[in-house]
Enzyme design. Structure first.
Site, short mmCIF file in Angstrom:
data_model
loop_
_atom_site.label_atom_id
_atom_site.label_comp_id
_atom_site.label_asym_id
_atom_site.label_seq_id
_atom_site.Cartn_x
_atom_site.Cartn_y
_atom_site.Cartn_z
N THR A 16 0.85 -1.17 0.00
CA THR A 16 0.00 0.00 0.00
C THR A 16 0.88 1.23 0.00
OG1 THR A 16 -1.65 1.18 1.32
CG2 THR A 16 0.00 -0.01 2.51
N ARG A 61 -11.34 -10.64 -0.37
CA ARG A 61 -10.44 -10.33 0.74
C ARG A 61 -10.20 -8.83 0.84
NH1 ARG A 61 -5.22 -7.60 1.45
NH2 ARG A 61 -4.36 -8.39 3.40
N VAL A 62 -10.27 -8.30 2.05
CA VAL A 62 -9.96 -6.91 2.33
C VAL A 62 -8.96 -6.87 3.47
CG1 VAL A 62 -10.85 -4.68 3.13
CG2 VAL A 62 -12.20 -6.07 1.54
N GLY A 63 -7.89 -6.11 3.31
CA GLY A 63 -6.88 -5.99 4.35
C GLY A 63 -7.10 -4.79 5.23
N ASP A 64 -6.02 -4.29 5.80
CA ASP A 64 -6.13 -3.20 6.77
C ASP A 64 -6.26 -1.82 6.13
OD1 ASP A 64 -3.38 -3.54 5.86
OD2 ASP A 64 -2.89 -1.95 7.27
N THR A 105 1.74 -0.65 6.68
CA THR A 105 2.07 -1.28 5.40
C THR A 105 2.40 -2.74 5.66
OG1 THR A 105 3.50 -1.10 3.45
CG2 THR A 105 4.52 -0.67 5.57
N GLY A 106 2.21 -3.58 4.66
CA GLY A 106 2.54 -4.99 4.82
C GLY A 106 1.31 -5.87 4.89
N GLY A 144 -1.89 -7.07 6.01
CA GLY A 144 -2.93 -6.35 6.73
C GLY A 144 -3.64 -7.12 7.81
#
Length: 346
Positions: free
Chosen positions: A201, A229-232, A252-253, A255
């Site tokens: 990100t 899928r949804v991350g942070d 970052t990274g 999530g």
């Protein structure tokens, strides 16, 4: 118990006063926040943050708001076809569909977000409209796309040829194998052969000439992720959090681990308690190490923070995390973040 709390508080404040912290190996984490600058200032994750910061600085140097700056800044990364981790150049999910996530937050605590957005190139601008034109914080999927189209955004195919090529190559084995810090390797279509893929990100924090803070975060998420899928990155408190009285933080990274610790909110709350930006980020990383040591060794998560004084800092699980800084004296500075695990390359 009260005596112990008072002692711990005094110990923390004493360390803050000295401005020096130690990592787990006893190494110096650096002076508080790496630097103290007069506002305005903008910082963002990874080397590609330099170009994004330049656009944001164009807003800040003329007296523009931090909110306008972070939106315009991360739009640069969203439009970069050579960046496979963000925006239009982003890699698709395992079904070959590019989905984008983003969030934005201003000095008054207003925020907006979109997740699993398809066929719209600038999710950060859609997120801002969610914040400004709806009573909601987040819109997802088809609803987010419908809202974007109703507000004048153009629909387009986001699966560019290089991304499609990488996806078809991945389909041969369909193996899920993260590559730590691949975000900072040279962007080209040959760098991810076979089953290797990337995730990341751009997170950006800015303070304007009035001393107001804002932040933005945008991503295409994990390459070849599961559908939906949804991350942070679009989640307020995980991928981004701003409190104008204290400071802001972004992540970052991978999530999932940031969500589990509500990482960016944690960093801001630690700064509220008196921690420097660097040490607040360090404590958030240590939460992950302590809770999931078997996972933490093999993934990258980094936090970046900016406090109300203009002090900034970062800390990551693995070495190799970098961030870009731009203010009146430094226009394209790249700094290396502090870290817990050294990589084999270091």
């Amino acid at each position: 118990m009260d005596s112990r709390r008072k002692f711990l508080k005094k110990s923390v404040l004493g360390a803050v006063g000295l401005g020096v912290f130690k990592n787990s190996s006893g190494g110096d984490l650096g002076r508080i926040g790496n630097a103290q600058t007069s506002n305005p200032i903008v910082i963002s994750t990874w080397d590609f943050g330099v170009a994004a910061n330049s656009a944001a600085w164009g807003v800040l140097r003329t007296g523009g708001s931090a909110l306008d700056a972070v939106e315009q800044g991360v739009r640069v990364a969203e439009a970069d076809l050579d960046n496979p981790t963000v925006g239009k150049g982003g890699y698709p999910d395992r079904d070959g569909v590019v989905t984008l996530d983003a969030c934005i937050m201003d000095a008054r605590g207003n925020c907006g977000a979109v997740a699993a957005l398809e066929n719209i190139a600038h999710p950060i601008s859609v997120a801002r409209l969610v914040m400004e034109k709806t009573p909601h914080v987040m819109l997802v999927g088809e609803g987010a796309k419908q809202f974007a189209l109703e507000n004048g955004f153009a629909e387009e195919d986001l699966l560019i040829p290089s991304s499609e090529k990488a996806w078809k190559e991945w389909l041969k084995e369909k193996k899920y194998e993260p590559v730590i810090n691949i975000e900072n390797r040279s962007f080209n279509t040959e760098r991810l052969p076979g089953n290797r893929y990337n995730h990341d990100t751009i997170g950006m924090l800015a303070m304007d000439s009035k001393g107001n803070l804002s932040g933005a975060c945008t991503t295409s998420g994990m390459a070849f992720k599961m559908r939906g899928r949804v991350g942070d990155s679009p989640i307020i408190g995980a991928g981004l959090y701003v409190d104008n009285e204290v400071g802001g933080a972004t992540s970052t990274g991978v999530g999932e681990e940031v969500i589990r610790t509500v990482g960016s909110f944690l960093v801001v709350e630690l700064m509220r308690q008196g921690y420097s930006p660097t040490d607040a980020c360090r404590q958030a990383v240590m939460r992950i190490v302590e809770k999931k040591p078997e996972i933490a060794k093999n993934i990258q998560v980094g936090f970046l923070a900016l406090n109300k004084k203009g002090e900034y800092g970062s800390f990551a699980l693995q070495s190799g995390f970098t961030f870009a800084v731009c203010h009146s004296r430094e226009q394209d500075r790249i700094e290396k973040g502090e870290f817990y695990y050294p990589s084999e390359e270091n």
